[in-house]
Scaffold this motif. Structure first.
Motif, PDB file in Angstrom:
ATOM      1  N   ASN A 294       7.451   4.193   0.717  1.00 53.01           N
ATOM      2  CA  ASN A 294       8.318   4.056   1.891  1.00 53.01           C
ATOM      3  C   ASN A 294       9.740   3.613   1.516  1.00 53.01           C
TER       4      ASN A 294
ATOM      5  N   ASP B 209       0.817  -1.219   0.000  1.00 49.09           N
ATOM      6  CA  ASP B 209       0.000   0.000   0.000  1.00 49.09           C
ATOM      7  C   ASP B 209       0.846   1.263   0.000  1.00 49.09           C
ATOM      8  N   ALA B 210       2.069   1.154   0.481  1.00 50.06           N
ATOM      9  CA  ALA B 210       2.907   2.361   0.583  1.00 50.06           C
ATOM     10  C   ALA B 210       4.296   2.100   0.003  1.00 50.06           C
TER      11      ALA B 210
END
Lengths: 412, 132
Positions: free
Chosen positions: B95, B91-92
């Motif tokens: 990062n 989802d990220a």
């Protein structure tokens, strides 16, 4: 030798990631990143150093004849749907082909006056195209001059571009009057009809390589840094973002524009999304003029087709990956595969962040494939580099709601 | 582009030629990509990771990382069995850019041969490699 544009030090001090492209050291992206740059052009505005592109001028009684012979567009009937000749202040996209009908480079040709034209080609292509023109102009009254190192170019793209530029122009309202898509005003010479407040002459062209509203601004190289900094300053209130070549690539892919030597190149320029650049007659049965490459393209046996595709999410494959049809038969190669971060699918239909959908797009892979059989829009293909596989759809168009052709009046 | 002296390269990590980092924690090790790698890749939009239980040799490809511009492969700096993957990267993925050593870690492995750690570089050697 690697060349640098006059803005090299600016890019460096802005901490851009630099890489070699077309013989020049150019910014790929700035610290805020490609995604933000791509989005800025679609929703606000972005500014690109495009001084690596090559500029050639043609002057003389037979400049027109030379272009008719070497350039694919028929300049006698190309300016609009009425099939009128290219007029002063208009420009047109087309291709320089060799005798085999293969692309040497693509180009935008500008008409200043009846006997005076400008050709803009890709980075590093100035010398090659000049040579090609000289070779084909034996006995022609036409002076060919490669001005690449003397002329700089800045592209400002996105719906805020006009607002940013307006206060910097002398008589801006008048300059913007009737400045339609693929028209231009002024020149980079001192007597230009378009002058910035600081006195710099510019050629202001309503064109670009992003599919979005905007301008390409040509000027003498020595004014480039000054004009860039003026635009950056004026753009502060309009969220103007400096953009590198990576965003330029993903924006153009979503806008269905080819990258020369990747999507068009050493194969016949036919059966592709850009054949509007060929001088077809109304019935599409033949060509309306003679030009270099015509004979090769008249061969009806050519069984190579280039199609745009869109994926179903943002996942990509590298260029040169293989293309498989629904029977798992290998049918071709991936030319370009980029991610348009401003697009996504909703119930299979592609939308853009500006399409007023409630959903925020996550990005879609898109680009072009070259295959050995005819496909239809909606056909599904698999793109694979033998490690990863992505499903893609052959599409008529990629990023919807593009703004390139919007009326300038509504954006001021 | 970050200059080499602007890169964040923690002292307590080991670095591989392909720009992965390794942090030893007992018989396990955590692996990710270095600040240099994320800076050169640009915006990461997708990270493909292996499954828990997969076993790899040193030098094996364990996944791939996609930036807006390119697709790159990820290689095992040491051999081992995957015991954990960073699922939050799904989802990220950003990062991997914003926090390459903390939130952007990629896999945890059970080290198959701790002697392989000796072939990795410390910070100073890695910097020398980057300086070319």
């Amino acid at each position: 030798m690697i060349k640098k544009t006059p803005l090299y030090n600016w890019h460096k001090s802005a901490k851009a990631n630099l890489a070699q492209f077309g013989g020049y050291k150019m910014p790929l992206w700035y610290p805020e990143g490609v995604k933000k740059e791509h989005m800025a052009v679609i929703t606000k505005a972005g500014i690109f150093d495009t001084s690596h592109m090559a500029v050639i001028t043609l002057k003389g009684a037979q400049a027109f004849d030379l272009l008719q012979k070497t350039f694919t567009k028929n300049l006698s009937e190309c300016s609009n749907f009425q099939k009128e000749p290219l007029k002063n202040g208009q420009c047109v996209y087309g291709i320089f082909l060799n005798e085999k009908g293969e692309t040497i480079d693509d180009s935008v040709v500008y008409r200043f006056e009846k006997n005076q034209f400008m050709i803009v080609v890709n980075a590093g292509m100035g010398a090659l195209i000049s040579k090609h023109l000289k070779k084909n102009s034996n006995g022609f009254d036409c002076k060919i001059e490669d001005l690449t190192d003397k002329i700089g170019k800045i592209d400002i793209q996105g719906i805020n571009s006009a607002k940013i530029l307006l206060p910097l122009l002398n008589n801006g309202d008048k300059v913007f009057e009737n400045l339609k898509y693929f028209t231009f005003k002024g020149s980079f010479l001192p007597e230009s009809s378009v002058v910035l407040k600081d006195g710099s002459s510019i050629l202001l062209s309503r064109t670009g390589y992003t599919g979005e509203f905007g301008f390409e601004i040509f000027m003498q190289s020595e004014n480039l840094v000054k004009v860039w900094e003026m635009l950056i300053e004026a753009g502060k209130d309009f969220e103007l973002t400096p953009c590198g070549l990576a965003a330029r690539d993903s924006l153009r892919a979503g806008a269905m524009l080819p990258l020369s030597h990747q999507d068009i190149g050493g194969w016949k320029f036919i059966n592709n999304p850009w054949i509007f650049a060929l001088p077809y007659n109304k019935e599409k049965t033949g060509f309306t003029k003679d030009f270099i490459g015509k004979k090769a393209l008249s061969d009806i046996q050519i069984k190579e087709y280039t199609y745009p595709f869109a994926g179903y999410n943002l996942r990509k494959v590298p260029s040169s990956s293989d293309v498989y049809d629904h029977n798992k038969e290998k049918i071709g190669t991936v030319l370009t595969c980029a991610t348009d971060m401003a697009t996504d699918r909703k119930e299979d239909k592609i939308f853009c962040i500006t399409s007023n959908e409630k959903t925020v797009p996550k990005g879609l892979s898109c680009g072009f494939v070259k295959v050995c059989k005819k496909l239809n829009y909606g056909d599904k293909v698999i793109l694979s580099d033998n490690k990863r596989k992505i499903k893609a759809e052959i599409v008529k168009d990629i990023r919807p709601s593009r703004t390139a052709r919007i009326n300038i009046k509504g954006l001021l | 582009m970050k200059e080499i002296n602007e890169l964040i390269l923690p002292d307590n990590l080991l670095y591989a030629e392909d720009h992965e980092w390794v942090k030893r924690e007992g018989e396990n090790a955590t692996i990710g990509i270095s600040d240099y790698a994320q800076d050169r890749l640009g915006d990461v939009v997708f990270v493909e990771l292996p499954e828990i239980g997969d076993v790899f040799n040193k030098g094996d490809e364990f996944g791939s990382i996609e930036s807006v511009k390119a697709v790159s492969d990820l290689y095992m700096p040491i051999g081992g069995e995957i015991v954990e993957i960073n699922e939050s990267l799904a989802d990220a993925p950003e990062n991997a850019n914003n926090s390459p050593y903390e939130e952007g870690w990629m896999i945890k492995v059970k080290i198959s041969d701790s002697a392989q750690l000796k072939a990795l570089m410390d910070k100073d050697t890695y910097i020398k490699q980057l300086e070319g």
